[in-house]
Design an enzyme around this catalytic site. Structure first.
Site, PDB file in Angstrom:
ATOM      1  N   HIS A   1       0.795  -1.330   0.128  1.00  0.00           N
ATOM      2  CA  HIS A   1       0.233   0.128  -0.217  1.00  0.00           C
ATOM      3  C   HIS A   1       0.780   1.271   0.052  1.00  0.00           C
ATOM      4  O   HIS A   1       0.543   2.209  -0.626  1.00  0.00           O
ATOM      5  CB  HIS A   1      -0.825  -0.086   1.188  1.00  0.00           C
ATOM      6  CG  HIS A   1      -1.798   1.126   1.195  1.00  0.00           C
ATOM      7  ND1 HIS A   1      -1.816   2.013   2.121  1.00  0.00           N
ATOM      8  CD2 HIS A   1      -3.131   1.090   0.370  1.00  0.00           C
ATOM      9  CE1 HIS A   1      -3.101   2.974   1.928  1.00  0.00           C
ATOM     10  NE2 HIS A   1      -3.769   2.368   0.766  1.00  0.00           N
TER      11      HIS A   1
ATOM     12  N   HIS B   1      -9.939   9.927   5.687  1.00  0.00           N
ATOM     13  CA  HIS B   1      -8.951   9.306   6.451  1.00  0.00           C
ATOM     14  C   HIS B   1      -8.723  10.262   7.491  1.00  0.00           C
ATOM     15  O   HIS B   1      -8.347   9.708   8.553  1.00  0.00           O
ATOM     16  CB  HIS B   1      -7.657   9.141   5.301  1.00  0.00           C
ATOM     17  CG  HIS B   1      -7.725   7.884   4.649  1.00  0.00           C
ATOM     18  ND1 HIS B   1      -7.106   6.653   5.131  1.00  0.00           N
ATOM     19  CD2 HIS B   1      -8.187   7.391   3.601  1.00  0.00           C
ATOM     20  CE1 HIS B   1      -7.158   5.507   4.542  1.00  0.00           C
ATOM     21  NE2 HIS B   1      -8.011   5.915   3.287  1.00  0.00           N
TER      22      HIS B   1
ATOM     23  N   GLU C   1     -10.041  10.135  -5.331  1.00  0.00           N
ATOM     24  CA  GLU C   1      -8.643  10.466  -4.884  1.00  0.00           C
ATOM     25  C   GLU C   1      -8.063  11.385  -5.870  1.00  0.00           C
ATOM     26  O   GLU C   1      -7.280  11.041  -6.784  1.00  0.00           O
ATOM     27  CB  GLU C   1      -7.935   9.198  -4.559  1.00  0.00           C
ATOM     28  CG  GLU C   1      -6.553   9.374  -3.973  1.00  0.00           C
ATOM     29  CD  GLU C   1      -5.500   8.239  -4.329  1.00  0.00           C
ATOM     30  OE1 GLU C   1      -4.918   7.869  -3.295  1.00  0.00           O
ATOM     31  OE2 GLU C   1      -5.209   8.081  -5.446  1.00  0.00           O
TER      32      GLU C   1
ATOM     33  N   HIS D   1     -12.943   2.022   2.849  1.00  0.00           N
ATOM     34  CA  HIS D   1     -12.950   1.604   1.343  1.00  0.00           C
ATOM     35  C   HIS D   1     -14.293   1.050   0.865  1.00  0.00           C
ATOM     36  O   HIS D   1     -14.221   1.014  -0.473  1.00  0.00           O
ATOM     37  CB  HIS D   1     -11.736   1.098   1.119  1.00  0.00           C
ATOM     38  CG  HIS D   1     -10.574   2.162   1.005  1.00  0.00           C
ATOM     39  ND1 HIS D   1     -10.299   2.649  -0.452  1.00  0.00           N
ATOM     40  CD2 HIS D   1      -9.513   2.574   1.742  1.00  0.00           C
ATOM     41  CE1 HIS D   1      -9.411   3.355  -0.445  1.00  0.00           C
ATOM     42  NE2 HIS D   1      -8.698   3.497   1.377  1.00  0.00           N
TER      43      HIS D   1
END
Length: 733
Positions: free
Chosen positions: A239, A399, A380, A435
């Protein structure tokens, strides 16, 4: 400048940049990142950097002569290099000073990412390799360590003259982001006891002291059943590396890569599918996506990590907390939770209308070809996204809202929780709920597209008639086996300010026996055809034991491999080893092996992007978790973009192109990512969906709850408990 300093600088061993190769300099600059460069870096042939006094931090400056004198006395054979002044770097250091060295750096924080973008652009623009490393060395000791590592690594990945450089595993640079605090403290105590008395500690074969890492929760917490997945070092490295290859800001050639938005969707969709299957293997309920930003977050998470940069623990999150408006002056973040609702509603409105709004008032259609890419770059966003002021930054700010839930107004001067940085976010159970919400947005767009027609699924003249899986050292077919693997990793490069010594930690992770696919294909055409073979796995049944409806099952297919093969007319037998997967990479090569020029058997290449191979298949269970393997042959001529680099070129991340793409080139697969499972289908079952160029095979994944002490993924003598045999009469050793 003191007389001592002048004397030292004029008497150092003169070394040219040609003698200090780029690989060694990279390892040196990333060695013990919190220590100043006045302390020699490296083990095999340490490098001492001679830093101009103005670049020595105020807290180190009073002791600079002592450190230099110590280095001269104890490391007389070191190669030394004089760093040259750079006024442009000096100005940028002043600009970056608002991000204190003790703060946690996060690419989700806009002000941090702005600095990283500026530094990356500056490093990328350096005219030659000497100027690049000179600037990097100055930045290293004078800016936030996280900011430096991000910008330096992104630049290494993308500079043409750095293609041959292999980076050390990032867990060796910042072990505190991967290993729990108590274990690291014990490692430091061992390092102090060892000191420098053992001169053999610099040898690659030196004896190590092993420590066991600690769990983050007891078995009374159901989510702890998935700690092996969430807290896996390889998964978190993947990630982090993905976001280093696809940063939010920076030079256009670094950020605005081919199908970047679509790859964000697909990579995280696959993470979710894998996570869902692991939940099913562990008899946990399906994931409940985050839907209401005003409802309590039911999941607690206590990470047990200690950050050396801030000298404090990563903040835990108790269960039942509510998201609150953010007003953090030092981080330059002000946001109301209601804004998250607004941004999400604008994105959903664009999906409903089939077009996004541009800044000038015109619109852009979300068509079946580029729509998912446009949408991914909105969810994003980057600086090259469409109408960022209007759609804003939903993904990143969710986040941050969760990461600062414990101190939204900065009253207590607390930093981010683990959900707030890309290198630690996947440890937190709420990451997957977050997510799940993001993936729901993408799925709503995919539902607007027409199902694939039969001619879009078939490969004329090609039939697949059989697929078998053979596991190494196992006689029965179509059975896969997982177990726990104990792996030793070196901590010595990350124990800053402690004596160098042979200190390592043992971590236990999921692993599996290697296996081989054997596929039977018939080419009914008169001429040979080149096919693209796609291999997937999915669960077969739901929690009640009923066969999954195809439209539910299709969202759970995980990609295992993708490769090309030439099919001659008539019958063809295709064999493929699991180790050759286009999705995975092997465990990272250590700094020590890079420094000593050790060649790894399975070299992961110069970047660490790729799903960890030891997590290729789900855990399974002791009874044999039932699933289905689906193999598809599609037309290579129409589906694949030939690459201009070889497998071992610096341009390619090994073969893990499925999740990571290929540097400086188009994404190789022309089909929509996730094809053919990315759209709704009229089929009720997998059998009804299949065409002649597809073949399925029922498989079972058996898990044995024992630990192997080997590091190799291909050992025959995995340690199994003799008292419990597999149903297939597996011979234990």
């Amino acid at each position: 400048m003191s007389a001592f300093w002048l004397l030292f600088v004029t008497t150092v061993l003169k070394v040219s940049w040609a003698q200090l190769d780029a690989q060694r300099l990279t390892l040196a600059l990333l060695d013990r990142i919190h220590e100043p460069l006045l302390i020699p870096k490296g083990e095999r042939a340490p490098i001492t950097f001679i830093m101009p006094p103005e670049y020595i931090s105020d807290n180190i400056a009073p002791f600079a002569s002592i450190l230099v004198n110590k280095s001269s006395a104890s490391q007389a054979g070191n190669q030394k290099f004089q760093i040259e002044r750079n006024d442009e770097v000096s100005k940028l250091i002043e600009e970056f000073s608002s991000l204190e060295r003790t703060k946690r750096f996060s690419t989700f924080t806009p002000s941090h990412m702005n600095m990283a973008s500026t530094m990356t652009k500056f490093l990328m623009d350096q005219k030659d390799i000497k100027s690049f490393f000179n600037a990097a060395a100055i930045f290293r000791d004078n800016v936030n360590p996280g900011l430096f590592v991000h910008s330096f690594v992104v630049s290494i990945y993308h500079r043409e003259d750095c293609k041959s450089i292999k980076l050390p595993p990032l867990f060796e640079i910042f072990p505190e982001k991967f290993i729990d605090g108590p274990t690291l403290m014990e490692a430091k105590q061992l390092a102090l006891m060892l000191g420098d008395s053992n001169k053999q500690t610099s040898q690659l074969t030196s004896t190590v002291f092993d420590l066991e890492s600690n769990p983050t929760a007891s078995i009374r917490e159901p989510e702890q059943k998935l700690a092996y997945f969430r807290e896996d070092i390889g998964i978190n490295l993947h990630h982090w590396n993905w976001h280093l290859i696809y940063p939010f800001q920076g030079p256009e050639n670094v950020v605005n890569k081919d199908r970047r938005g679509e790859l964000f969707y697909y990579t995280h969709e696959q993470i979710l599918a894998r996570y869902e299957i692991e939940r099913m293997c562990n008899n946990l309920p399906r994931l409940v996506r985050l839907t209401d930003f005003h409802a309590p977050i039911t999941e607690a998470y206590f990470p047990k990590l200690f950050t050396q940069t801030a000298s404090k623990n990563w903040t835990p999150r108790p269960a039942g907390v509510l998201l609150k408006d953010l007003d953090r002056e030092a981080d330059q973040v002000v946001m109301e939770i209601n804004e998250l609702d607004l941004w999400r509603s604008r994105i959903m409105e664009a999906i409903d209308k089939g077009r996004v709004q541009k800044p000038d008032g015109s619109t852009l259609a979300l068509d079946e070809f580029d729509g998912i890419d446009v949408l991914g770059k909105i969810v994003e966003p980057t600086e090259y996204s469409i109408n960022r002021p209007y759609y804003n930054n939903l993904h990143n700010f969710v986040h941050l809202a969760i990461a600062w839930v414990h101190d939204p107004l900065e009253i207590y001067l607390e930093g981010l929780a683990v959900i707030g940085t890309v290198e630690t976010a996947m440890r937190d159970p709420v990451f997957y709920r977050l997510h799940g919400m993001i993936n729901h947005i993408f799925q709503k767009y995919k539902e607007t597209l027409a199902p694939y027609a039969e001619n879009e699924l078939k490969f004329n003249g090609i039939r697949l008639t059989n697929a078998l899986v053979s596991t190494d050292y196992i006689t029965s077919s179509n059975t896969l086996y997982t177990f726990w693997q104990r792996r030793t990793i070196d901590l010595s490069r990350g124990l800053d300010f402690f004596p160098r010594g042979p200190v390592s930690v043992k971590v236990v992770h999921l692993d599996h026996r290697n296996f081989t696919y054997q596929i039977t294909a018939f080419n009914d055409n008169l001429l040979a055809k080149k096919a693209l073979i796609r291999i997937f796995f999915a669960p077969k049944y739901d929690a009640s034991g009923e066969e999954l409806n195809f439209n539910k099952q299709r969202t759970l297919f995980i990609e295992l491999d993708k490769f090309d093969v030439q099919l001659k007319p008539g019958s063809n037998t295709i064999t493929r080893r699991s180790m050759e997967s286009s999705v995975t990479i092997p465990f990272a090569q250590s700094t020590k092996s890079l420094e000593y020029n050790e060649t790894a058997i399975n070299d992961p290449g110069r970047c660490g992007c790729g799903w960890p191979h030891h997590m290729l298949i789900p855990k399974g269970n002791t009874e044999g978790y039932p699933g289905v393997l689906l193999v598809i042959a599609s037309n290579y001529a129409t589906d694949w973009t030939p690459t201009k680099v070889s497998k071992n070129s610096g341009d390619v991340c090994q073969t893990a192109a499925s999740y990571c793409g290929i540097f400086n080139q188009k994404y190789p697969d022309k089909k929509p990512m996730g094809y053919p499972f990315d759209r709704l289908s009229t089929a009720k079952t997998l059998a009804e969906f299949m065409t002649p160029n597809m073949v399925s095979q029922s498989v079972k994944i058996f898990h044995k709850n024992v630990v192997s002490g080997r590091n190799s993924l291909d050992d025959a003598d995995v340690i199994y408990d003799e008292s419990q045999k597999y149903e297939e009469n597996l011979t234990s050793v």
